[in-house]
Write an enzyme that holds these catalytic residues in place. Sequence first.
Site, PDB file in Angstrom:
ATOM      1  N   ASN A 188      10.405   4.784   3.620  1.00 61.46           N
ATOM      2  CA  ASN A 188      10.692   3.437   3.722  1.00 61.46           C
ATOM      3  C   ASN A 188      11.967   3.229   4.990  1.00 61.46           C
ATOM      4  OD1 ASN A 188       9.262   1.774   1.865  1.00 61.46           O
ATOM      5  ND2 ASN A 188      10.756   2.404   0.245  1.00 61.46           N
ATOM      6  N   ASP A 212       4.996  -0.146   1.183  1.00 56.38           N
ATOM      7  CA  ASP A 212       3.935  -0.863   0.735  1.00 56.38           C
ATOM      8  C   ASP A 212       2.589  -0.676   0.842  1.00 56.38           C
ATOM      9  OD1 ASP A 212       6.084  -2.400  -0.621  1.00 56.38           O
ATOM     10  OD2 ASP A 212       5.769  -4.239   0.643  1.00 56.38           O
ATOM     11  N   HIS A 232       9.856  -0.912   5.063  1.00 56.06           N
ATOM     12  CA  HIS A 232       9.158  -1.487   3.712  1.00 56.06           C
ATOM     13  C   HIS A 232       7.743  -1.768   3.767  1.00 56.06           C
ATOM     14  CE1 HIS A 232      12.778  -0.699   1.244  1.00 56.06           C
ATOM     15  NE2 HIS A 232      13.426  -1.366   2.137  1.00 56.06           N
ATOM     16  N   ASP A 249       5.743  10.342  -9.349  1.00 56.33           N
ATOM     17  CA  ASP A 249       6.625   9.742  -8.433  1.00 56.33           C
ATOM     18  C   ASP A 249       6.392  10.285  -7.325  1.00 56.33           C
ATOM     19  OD1 ASP A 249       9.528   8.353  -8.954  1.00 56.33           O
ATOM     20  OD2 ASP A 249       9.358   9.609  -7.289  1.00 56.33           O
ATOM     21  N   ILE A 250       6.253   9.464  -6.083  1.00 51.68           N
ATOM     22  CA  ILE A 250       6.366   9.875  -4.769  1.00 51.68           C
ATOM     23  C   ILE A 250       7.588  10.521  -4.368  1.00 51.68           C
ATOM     24  CG2 ILE A 250       5.838   9.154  -2.350  1.00 51.68           C
ATOM     25  CD1 ILE A 250       4.613   6.489  -3.519  1.00 51.68           C
ATOM     26  N   GLU A 259       8.220   3.461  -6.877  1.00 51.15           N
ATOM     27  CA  GLU A 259       7.072   4.520  -6.763  1.00 51.15           C
ATOM     28  C   GLU A 259       7.121   5.303  -7.981  1.00 51.15           C
ATOM     29  OE1 GLU A 259      11.198   6.692  -5.435  1.00 51.15           O
ATOM     30  OE2 GLU A 259      10.434   4.452  -5.589  1.00 51.15           O
TER      31      GLU A 259
END
Length: 359
Positions: free
Chosen positions: A239, A248, A244, A231-232, A275
């Site tokens: 974001n 992306d 966003h 997971d980031i 994420e």
Amino acid sequence: MLLGFIVNFCILFTFAILTYIPFQNKLTVFIPSPKYHPFLLGVLSGLTGCVLMLTSVRISEHVIVDARMAVISLSGVLGGPLATILSGIIIGLFRMFFHGFSIHTLIAGGNTIIVCLVIGYCISKKPMTFRNASYYFTYSIIQSSVVICYLNDWSLSGVLPLIGFIVFSFVSFSIVFIILIQLSSLFDKIHKIEEMSVTDYLTGLNNNRKFQEHAQNLLKTNNKFSLILLDIDHFKKVNDTYGHPIGDEVLKELALRVKDATNSCGGFVSRNGGEEFSVLLPNIESSKSIIIAETIRQAIEKNTFHVSTGEQLTITISSGISSYPENGKAVMELFKLADDALYIAKSSGRNKVVHIDQR
């Protein structure tokens, strides 16, 4: 006569459909041992050509009309030069003895063999496709037309038989090949839809549905494997700060890095949502999975992310790992344990790798 043409065309159409779908591996039909496909296609095409001659229409004393040339062209598209030459030899020999051996049947049968030898040689240099098949077919019709004129002593009475041969040959060829081209386009669209149903639209990775399917298949093999969930860290901040679209870009770049870091060990990478990403590692035990997860973590941390705004972002990830069979025997159980390990990694400072055995 009309009924004979209809029957002949129906045989050609049936052969085209029944060979195109399995030999092009369309839908769920598949014939194993691809290396034997040209030989098998050549034999099937040759036998179909013989059946076509059995239902042919006689339009003069020495000339019969059928769709054998279309079959030969189809064998060239699907099976290449070997299939073309083999089908031509079978059809040519059958033509020589079909109505009793004579100089006329020898010429007619020999013409078919020569046509296939020439086409076979040409497509060994430039493969026959649906796009260029008409050129090869036209050559076969021109040469056969010359032979028909010769067999009819170049007389005016042979004009109508010649026209009948040309018209039926081109009409049958055109209808079948147009239908096959449309089928090919349809199957390509079906294949793309199938890919979209198991592919994450943003990163091009496998989606959660494909992850579940692959994990279940790994369980069925009963071989050991490990699951990494990553997971980031602080992705919401990315974001909120950059928007966003930039988020992306980060997700797409991270997907590429994870794939690159796990290609050598056969990692099956998926985006499970937001994420969160996963990596299934077949035949990898817990100790080695930690090393691989650490390699992924470093590949993310040590190289900044260059985004379209010109900025360079430092991104880190946290990873949780579980392993089969020691940590669980079901996909959901392994997923939950890996998620628990991920939670530990995040709550203890982030930018870490934690195996569930280390809790």
